[in-house]
Each structure stands twice: as C-alpha cells, then as structure tokens.
Design a protein around this motif. Structure first.
Motif, PDB file in Angstrom:
ATOM      1  N   GLN A 163       0.836  -1.194   0.000  1.00 25.89           N
ATOM      2  CA  GLN A 163       0.000   0.000   0.000  1.00 25.89           C
ATOM      3  C   GLN A 163       0.871   1.244   0.000  1.00 25.89           C
ATOM      4  O   GLN A 163       2.047   1.196   0.332  1.00 25.89           O
ATOM      5  CB  GLN A 163      -0.944  -0.017   1.222  1.00 25.89           C
ATOM      6  N   ARG A 164       0.290   2.343  -0.453  1.00 25.23           N
ATOM      7  CA  ARG A 164       0.977   3.644  -0.546  1.00 25.23           C
ATOM      8  C   ARG A 164       2.070   3.639  -1.620  1.00 25.23           C
ATOM      9  O   ARG A 164       3.062   4.353  -1.514  1.00 25.23           O
ATOM     10  CB  ARG A 164       1.532   4.087   0.795  1.00 25.23           C
ATOM     11  N   ARG A 165       1.871   2.811  -2.641  1.00 31.35           N
ATOM     12  CA  ARG A 165       2.831   2.752  -3.753  1.00 31.35           C
ATOM     13  C   ARG A 165       2.149   3.023  -5.081  1.00 31.35           C
ATOM     14  O   ARG A 165       2.726   2.763  -6.136  1.00 31.35           O
ATOM     15  CB  ARG A 165       3.517   1.394  -3.787  1.00 31.35           C
ATOM     16  N   GLY A 166       0.896   3.470  -5.040  1.00 38.12           N
ATOM     17  CA  GLY A 166       0.187   3.813  -6.266  1.00 38.12           C
ATOM     18  C   GLY A 166      -0.636   2.697  -6.872  1.00 38.12           C
ATOM     19  O   GLY A 166      -1.272   2.891  -7.916  1.00 38.12           O
TER      20      GLY A 166
ATOM     21  N   ARG B 271      -4.556   3.485  -6.609  1.00 41.57           N
ATOM     22  CA  ARG B 271      -4.910   4.534  -7.574  1.00 41.57           C
ATOM     23  C   ARG B 271      -4.869   3.987  -8.998  1.00 41.57           C
ATOM     24  O   ARG B 271      -5.751   4.266  -9.810  1.00 41.57           O
ATOM     25  CB  ARG B 271      -3.980   5.731  -7.444  1.00 41.57           C
ATOM     26  N   ALA B 272      -3.860   3.182  -9.311  1.00 42.80           N
ATOM     27  CA  ALA B 272      -3.757   2.597 -10.649  1.00 42.80           C
ATOM     28  C   ALA B 272      -4.932   1.660 -10.931  1.00 42.80           C
ATOM     29  O   ALA B 272      -5.458   1.630 -12.050  1.00 42.80           O
ATOM     30  CB  ALA B 272      -2.426   1.867 -10.812  1.00 42.80           C
TER      31      ALA B 272
ATOM     32  N   ASP C 158      -7.884   3.935 -11.596  1.00 46.85           N
ATOM     33  CA  ASP C 158      -7.723   4.550 -12.925  1.00 46.85           C
ATOM     34  C   ASP C 158      -8.044   3.541 -14.026  1.00 46.85           C
ATOM     35  O   ASP C 158      -8.707   3.879 -15.016  1.00 46.85           O
ATOM     36  CB  ASP C 158      -6.311   5.090 -13.109  1.00 46.85           C
TER      37      ASP C 158
ATOM     38  N   TYR D 101      -8.761   7.368   2.791  1.00 48.16           N
ATOM     39  CA  TYR D 101      -8.066   7.018   1.547  1.00 48.16           C
ATOM     40  C   TYR D 101      -8.891   7.383   0.315  1.00 48.16           C
ATOM     41  O   TYR D 101      -8.349   7.867  -0.679  1.00 48.16           O
ATOM     42  CB  TYR D 101      -7.735   5.518   1.535  1.00 48.16           C
TER      43      TYR D 101
ATOM     44  N   HIS E 231      -8.389  10.649  -1.244  1.00 45.79           N
ATOM     45  CA  HIS E 231      -7.006  10.729  -1.740  1.00 45.79           C
ATOM     46  C   HIS E 231      -6.893  10.251  -3.183  1.00 45.79           C
ATOM     47  O   HIS E 231      -6.036  10.717  -3.935  1.00 45.79           O
ATOM     48  CB  HIS E 231      -6.096   9.898  -0.816  1.00 45.79           C
ATOM     49  N   ILE E 232      -7.765   9.324  -3.597  1.00 46.38           N
ATOM     50  CA  ILE E 232      -7.705   8.821  -4.972  1.00 46.38           C
ATOM     51  C   ILE E 232      -8.805   9.415  -5.851  1.00 46.38           C
ATOM     52  O   ILE E 232      -9.105   8.895  -6.913  1.00 46.38           O
ATOM     53  CB  ILE E 232      -7.721   7.272  -5.026  1.00 46.38           C
TER      54      ILE E 232
END
Length: 134
Positions: A85-88, A91-92, A95, A117, A120-121
């Motif tokens: 977690q917290r490595r994108g 979000r990816a 997306d 969270y 954040h995304i």
C-alpha cells in the motif's frame, strides 16, 4: 516497484490467491472469506475485475466491480496487500477501472478504515448513500 494492471475474468482467478490478498489487505475482516462458496461467487459474478501483479506474477491487488459500462460502475472491493500500500497500486486500479467505462461514474462504499483514503484517490463524499442488509 513495477506492477501491471490487467482486466481478468473473475472465474479464472485462483481463489486461494484472491483470498490471500483479502486477508493481507485487511479487507478480509469485512468480507465473508470464511464462506468459500459465497466468496467464490462474489469474485466469479463481478462483471469487471482488475488485478495488479508484480513482475513475478504475484497478486498485489484487486478491484471487484459491477458496471453497465455506460452510466455507473459500482466498485464492490478494492484491496491491496498491506506491504504494498501507498505505492500507487490502489490509484492505478481505480484509474484502470475508470478506463474500462470512461463515461460511467464510479460509486464506492468505503470501508471504515479507508474513509480517509477514498478522497485521496479522487472520490468525493456523497451524503445520500443507503444500505439495506439481508
């Protein structure tokens, strides 16, 4: 860290591997992971499933969603292994989910631990969500 996002058929996923991600992400605490038949049906019947895998093919994260690919996509689960977690990756995954139905809005019922969270995304709070439990 390098990872790759792919859309997959949920029925083709290894159930043990998916259960491992749910347990390792913390989401397993709020999903029926002990009821293998029900959990398998959840993964198999989602019509939009995306996964994140590392270079060796290890499953790092998953999005399970239901979409009409036009108006709305309901994101049932987004789970990423805690150590990644917290490595994108989350979000990816979101997306990529949006990319599968770019004209549809995404709706997510956030887990209590992920309330901070979600904004954040890119998600915004919606005050009129309702849940009718079985």
């Amino acid at each position: 860290m390098n990872f790759k996002i792919d859309r997959v058929d949920g029925a083709a996923l290894d159930l043990e591997e998916v259960l491992g991600v749910y347990h390792a992400s913390g989401l397993g605490e709020r999903r029926p992971v002990g009821d293998r038949e029900r959990f398998a049906a959840m993964v198999e019947n989602a019509n939009l499933v995306l996964v994140a895998r590392d270079e060796e093919g290890v499953l790092l994260g998953i999005v399970r969603a239901v979409s009409d690919f036009s108006y709305v996509t309901y994101v049932s689960d987004i789970a990423v292994v805690r150590d990644h977690q917290r490595r994108g990756i989350g979000r990816a995954l979101i997306d990529a989910t949006r990319g599968e139905a770019p004209d549809a809005k995404l709706v997510l019922l956030s887990a209590p631990a992920a309330v901070d969270y979600s904004p954040h995304i890119g998600f915004t709070r919606h005050e009129s969500a309702w849940v009718l439990n079985p």
